[in-house]
Write a protein that holds these residues in place. Structure first.
Motif, PDB file in Angstrom:
ATOM      1  N   GLN A   1      34.509  13.907  32.781  1.00  0.00           N
ATOM      2  CA  GLN A   1      35.083  14.800  33.785  1.00  0.00           C
ATOM      3  C   GLN A   1      36.152  14.092  34.611  1.00  0.00           C
ATOM      4  O   GLN A   1      36.156  12.863  34.738  1.00  0.00           O
ATOM      5  CB  GLN A   1      33.974  15.325  34.705  1.00  0.00           C
ATOM      6  CG  GLN A   1      32.892  16.120  33.971  1.00  0.00           C
ATOM      7  CD  GLN A   1      31.770  16.504  34.891  1.00  0.00           C
ATOM      8  OE1 GLN A   1      31.969  16.724  36.087  1.00  0.00           O
ATOM      9  NE2 GLN A   1      30.556  16.589  34.349  1.00  0.00           N
ATOM     10  N   ASP A   2      37.057  14.887  35.185  1.00  0.00           N
ATOM     11  CA  ASP A   2      38.131  14.348  36.009  1.00  0.00           C
ATOM     12  C   ASP A   2      37.620  13.992  37.406  1.00  0.00           C
ATOM     13  O   ASP A   2      36.575  14.482  37.850  1.00  0.00           O
ATOM     14  CB  ASP A   2      39.265  15.362  36.162  1.00  0.00           C
ATOM     15  CG  ASP A   2      39.899  15.724  34.835  1.00  0.00           C
ATOM     16  OD1 ASP A   2      39.621  15.023  33.840  1.00  0.00           O
ATOM     17  OD2 ASP A   2      40.675  16.700  34.794  1.00  0.00           O
ATOM     18  N   ALA A   3      38.399  13.148  38.079  1.00  0.00           N
ATOM     19  CA  ALA A   3      38.180  12.873  39.501  1.00  0.00           C
ATOM     20  C   ALA A   3      39.406  13.361  40.259  1.00  0.00           C
ATOM     21  O   ALA A   3      40.525  13.336  39.727  1.00  0.00           O
ATOM     22  CB  ALA A   3      37.968  11.385  39.736  1.00  0.00           C
ATOM     23  N   VAL A   4      39.197  13.808  41.493  1.00  0.00           N
ATOM     24  CA  VAL A   4      40.301  14.249  42.336  1.00  0.00           C
ATOM     25  C   VAL A   4      40.474  13.243  43.464  1.00  0.00           C
ATOM     26  O   VAL A   4      39.542  13.004  44.246  1.00  0.00           O
ATOM     27  CB  VAL A   4      40.052  15.664  42.902  1.00  0.00           C
ATOM     28  CG1 VAL A   4      41.206  16.064  43.826  1.00  0.00           C
ATOM     29  CG2 VAL A   4      39.908  16.675  41.772  1.00  0.00           C
ATOM     30  N   LEU A   5      41.654  12.638  43.519  1.00  0.00           N
ATOM     31  CA  LEU A   5      41.923  11.617  44.524  1.00  0.00           C
ATOM     32  C   LEU A   5      42.439  12.257  45.813  1.00  0.00           C
ATOM     33  O   LEU A   5      43.141  13.286  45.773  1.00  0.00           O
ATOM     34  CB  LEU A   5      42.971  10.629  44.011  1.00  0.00           C
ATOM     35  CG  LEU A   5      42.645   9.839  42.745  1.00  0.00           C
ATOM     36  CD1 LEU A   5      43.786   8.879  42.432  1.00  0.00           C
ATOM     37  CD2 LEU A   5      41.341   9.078  42.888  1.00  0.00           C
ATOM     38  N   PRO A   6      42.150  11.671  46.958  1.00  0.00           N
ATOM     39  CA  PRO A   6      42.783  12.114  48.205  1.00  0.00           C
ATOM     40  C   PRO A   6      44.295  11.928  48.095  1.00  0.00           C
ATOM     41  O   PRO A   6      44.760  10.983  47.439  1.00  0.00           O
ATOM     42  CB  PRO A   6      42.175  11.176  49.257  1.00  0.00           C
ATOM     43  CG  PRO A   6      40.919  10.640  48.636  1.00  0.00           C
ATOM     44  CD  PRO A   6      41.189  10.577  47.163  1.00  0.00           C
TER      45      PRO A   6
END
Length: 320
Positions: A268-273
């Motif tokens: 799965q993807d990660a969402v960065l600030p």
């Protein structure tokens, strides 16, 4: 169930200072056997008669090999004027002689023509495949091999020394450059012929001579000695390995949370600030690849950053 691979799950890089007259494949095989490792590979073949940096990846580090191979390479080499050989180095037979000897001014005048994007015809004695066969195998069998020219990148080409018969150079090049062909073409441009008499690779991607160890430092024995099972010392190899993520130390890195690491290891993807994504991107614009996602300094995945989304391309397995 598939067959279980033999050996231990060893991961990391060993940057070998390859000795003269020793093949790249032979070096990988020896060190893999010595380490008792399941998997190993190298990041860019180095001719047997050349010395210098041969990065060898074990285990999970093999996932970073393509990125190291795509990195810049640095060489120091000696050209011998007035003699051409079949292999463009000292291994081949002499094919032509010339009495012309270029001077320093003449050599320096033509170097700009061999800097930047340059069209280069690879040597007949090379590992390039022709109809499924290696060019050097065809050439050794007596077949005439003429390979198509292709564009290469030469970032820097410097003349260090100029004698009557020889000259010493340094070069920084892109992927696919043959130093032997570079010397051949420079000699032809200077109205003579030439071949390489000494070649040392001083850097590959992020790895330099500062990272390198000799075969004797890695195994306790010089390359010329045939090793026996009782010579194995796994702890010795472990002591000279550097981290799996070091292959990507020239590229952006993104520290992530344990929760994001868990998701990435499940594809799965990660969402960065936004602030972190901007810092990772630096001066680059648009989507960037590769980005190394890390957790507490350890590699988690090779990723692509699209906007704020960090997408795993290759995920590193957790060490047992």
């Amino acid at each position: 169930m598939g067959r279980r691979k033999k050996g231990r799950k060893l991961s990391g890089w060993l940057v070998l200072d390859k000795p003269y007259d020793f093949g790249s494949t032979e070096a990988v095989s020896r060190l893999r056997w010595f380490a008792g490792a399941q998997k190993a590979g190298h990041a860019g073949t180095l001719d047997p008669l050349a010395t210098g940096i041969l990065p060898i990846a074990f285990g999970e580090a093999t996932k970073t090999v393509p990125y190291v191979q795509d990195g810049r390479k640095a060489y120091r080499f000696t050209a011998r004027w007035g003699i051409a050989t079949t292999t463009d180095d000292t291994e081949g037979d002499i094919t032509r002689r010339s009495d012309v000897r270029p001077d320093r001014a003449g050599i320096e005048a033509v170097l700009p023509e061999f800097t930047g994007t340059v069209s280069q015809r690879p040597p007949a004695f090379s590992a390039i495949k022709v109809d499924g066969e290696r060019a050097y195998d065809l050439a050794r069998d007596g077949e005439k091999v003429v390979l198509e020219a292709r564009d290469i990148e030469v970032d820097r080409l410097t003349l260090l020394e100029a004698g009557e018969d020889e000259a010493v150079f340094e070069a920084v090049t892109g992927k696919g450059t043959y130093v032997r062909a570079l010397v051949r073409d420079i000699a032809e441009r200077l109205g003579t012929c030439g071949h390489v008499t000494a070649l040392r690779r001083t850097a590959v991607g992020p790895f330099t001579e500062d990272d390198a160890v000799t075969m004797e430092e890695a195994t306790g024995h010089p390359a010329s000695i045939k090793l026996a099972p009782e010579d194995r010392d796994e702890a010795r190899i472990d002591s000279v390995l550097i981290g799996t993520g070091e292959g990507l130390r020239e590229h952006p890195q993104a520290p992530i949370t344990p929760q994001d690491a868990f998701r990435m290891r499940h594809g799965q993807d990660a969402v960065l600030p936004p602030v972190q994504a901007k810092a990772v991107r630096g001066e680059q614009s648009g989507d960037i690849e590769p980005v190394l996602a890390t957790l507490d300094g350890e590699p988690v995945a090779i990723c692509r950053l699209e906007g704020l989304r960090l997408q795993p391309i290759k995920v590193f397995q957790l060490e047992a």
